[in-house]
Enzyme design. Sequence first.
Site, PDB file in Angstrom:
ATOM      1  N   PRO A  24       0.649  -1.411  -0.024  1.00 44.81           N
ATOM      2  CA  PRO A  24      -0.338  -0.089  -0.018  1.00 44.81           C
ATOM      3  C   PRO A  24       0.814   1.279   0.051  1.00 44.81           C
ATOM      4  CG  PRO A  24       0.056  -1.334   2.165  1.00 44.81           C
ATOM      5  CD  PRO A  24       1.136  -2.292   0.818  1.00 44.81           C
ATOM      6  N   THR A  26       0.277   5.886  -0.234  1.00 41.53           N
ATOM      7  CA  THR A  26       0.364   6.997   0.150  1.00 41.53           C
ATOM      8  C   THR A  26       0.550   7.598  -1.767  1.00 41.53           C
ATOM      9  OG1 THR A  26      -0.872   6.963   1.880  1.00 41.53           O
ATOM     10  CG2 THR A  26      -0.488   9.064   0.633  1.00 41.53           C
ATOM     11  N   GLN A 101      -6.308  -0.598   1.421  1.00 38.59           N
ATOM     12  CA  GLN A 101      -6.547  -0.736   2.887  1.00 38.59           C
ATOM     13  C   GLN A 101      -7.151   0.481   3.360  1.00 38.59           C
ATOM     14  OE1 GLN A 101      -2.707   1.516   3.606  1.00 38.59           O
ATOM     15  NE2 GLN A 101      -1.528  -0.437   4.836  1.00 38.59           N
ATOM     16  N   TYR A 181      -0.574   4.487  13.004  1.00 43.13           N
ATOM     17  CA  TYR A 181      -1.476   5.327  12.781  1.00 43.13           C
ATOM     18  C   TYR A 181      -3.132   4.890  13.988  1.00 43.13           C
ATOM     19  CZ  TYR A 181       0.316   7.485   8.992  1.00 43.13           C
ATOM     20  OH  TYR A 181       1.334   7.850   7.864  1.00 43.13           O
ATOM     21  N   GLY A 321       7.191  -1.800  -2.149  1.00 40.19           N
ATOM     22  CA  GLY A 321       7.061  -1.030  -1.945  1.00 40.19           C
ATOM     23  C   GLY A 321       7.105   0.160  -3.451  1.00 40.19           C
TER      24      GLY A 321
END
Length: 364
Positions: A24, A26, A101, A181, A321
């Site tokens: 995942p 961003t 996600q 998080y 990634g």
Amino acid sequence: MSKQYLLTTYNKNINLNNRVVMAPMTRSRADNEGRVPTDDLQGLYYEQRASAGLIITEGSQVSADAVGYINTPGIYSDEQLEGWKNVTKRVHDKGGKIFIQLWHVGRMSHPDFHNGALPLSASAINPNDKSYTPEGFKDTVTPKEMTIEDIKTAVRDFRNAAANSVKAGFDGVEIHSSNGYLFHQFFNGTSNKRTDNYGGSIENKARFFFEVLDAIKEVIPQEKIGARFNPSLHGLFGMTMDEDTIPTFEYIIKKLNDYNLAYVHLSEPFTDVSEIPYAVSEIAKHFRPLYNGTLMINTDFDQDKGNKIIEEGHADLVAYGKLYISNPDLVERLENNLDLAEWDGDTFYTTGAKGYTDYPKASK
Ligand SMILES: Cc1cc2nc3c(=O)[nH]c(=O)nc-3n(C[C@H](O)[C@H](O)[C@H](O)COP(=O)(O)O)c2cc1C
């Protein structure tokens, strides 16, 4: 060339053409009013990477409260759901599989994202980090300690987001219980000083995560749920390890044996933690014996390391990634032992196609 374990199929709860997973990431390209994934950006980007055994999307907010970064997509509005429908279709048309996600940043946010209201967290403790707001980097603030009502709302938001994910055509969901998080803020003793049922003991610190997991599995079969953890995260995203940190993750991961999840996704330490008290340096090796289901491992893997960790039995799947940012055809490159392209860190979080959909496939 020795055997490429990465390129073997995997069939346990999820059927994957290979064991190469897109981690995942961003990318901050949902730069429209509704934070909606679009056809020309997210649609093309994920389709280009559809030969991965599994794609895990970028963190996607489960509610407006969950936002902490500019231009990150959500999965709570009808408009966002429609946008994702197109993304999943494009990936499926190419024979790929895609999980979304599900993300709540908690205190890793700023009042600018919440009309001036404080971000939420386990306790009112400032992570003393920076938040990337529409006006640039700003200091994080002391968040609001979540009330029981706030916790119930967040559980409902995750459940609703999971239900939307099914409608949008995703093959499954990954709970973002990692990287400092919201869930991590509950797990960690330096960010969770609660004295109610959600703080204090290890069991209490894990309670919110399991309430969310139990709520999500009402709307999506547990075989289609993954969860991500970064047990030795230290000195980043406001996280500091203490004597309870590793035992907390051991408790959670052992308890996940009572479920039948798609996978548990672990990160090797993001930084050198060999000198950090209480840290474990080799995450897959430490946690593999504790978990009976599918174990996915991540952080700093290349072709050789990826094949080796599967061969040695410390993990079943490997998530890549940064290499997936710059190598849309990573699987084909591994198949043919081709060179891997370098990524450009300057365009990780910028807008538009540059550094996003313009990385070419390899010419053989
Ligand atoms: C640009 C970028 C964005 C990221 N965003 C996320 C995210 O949304 N969710 C998440 O769990 N991890 C995120 N990560 C962490 C990656 O999933 C991964 O753990 C990290 O890049 C280490 O793996 P690698 O060495 O293969 O790149 C991000 C990493 C990068 C480089």
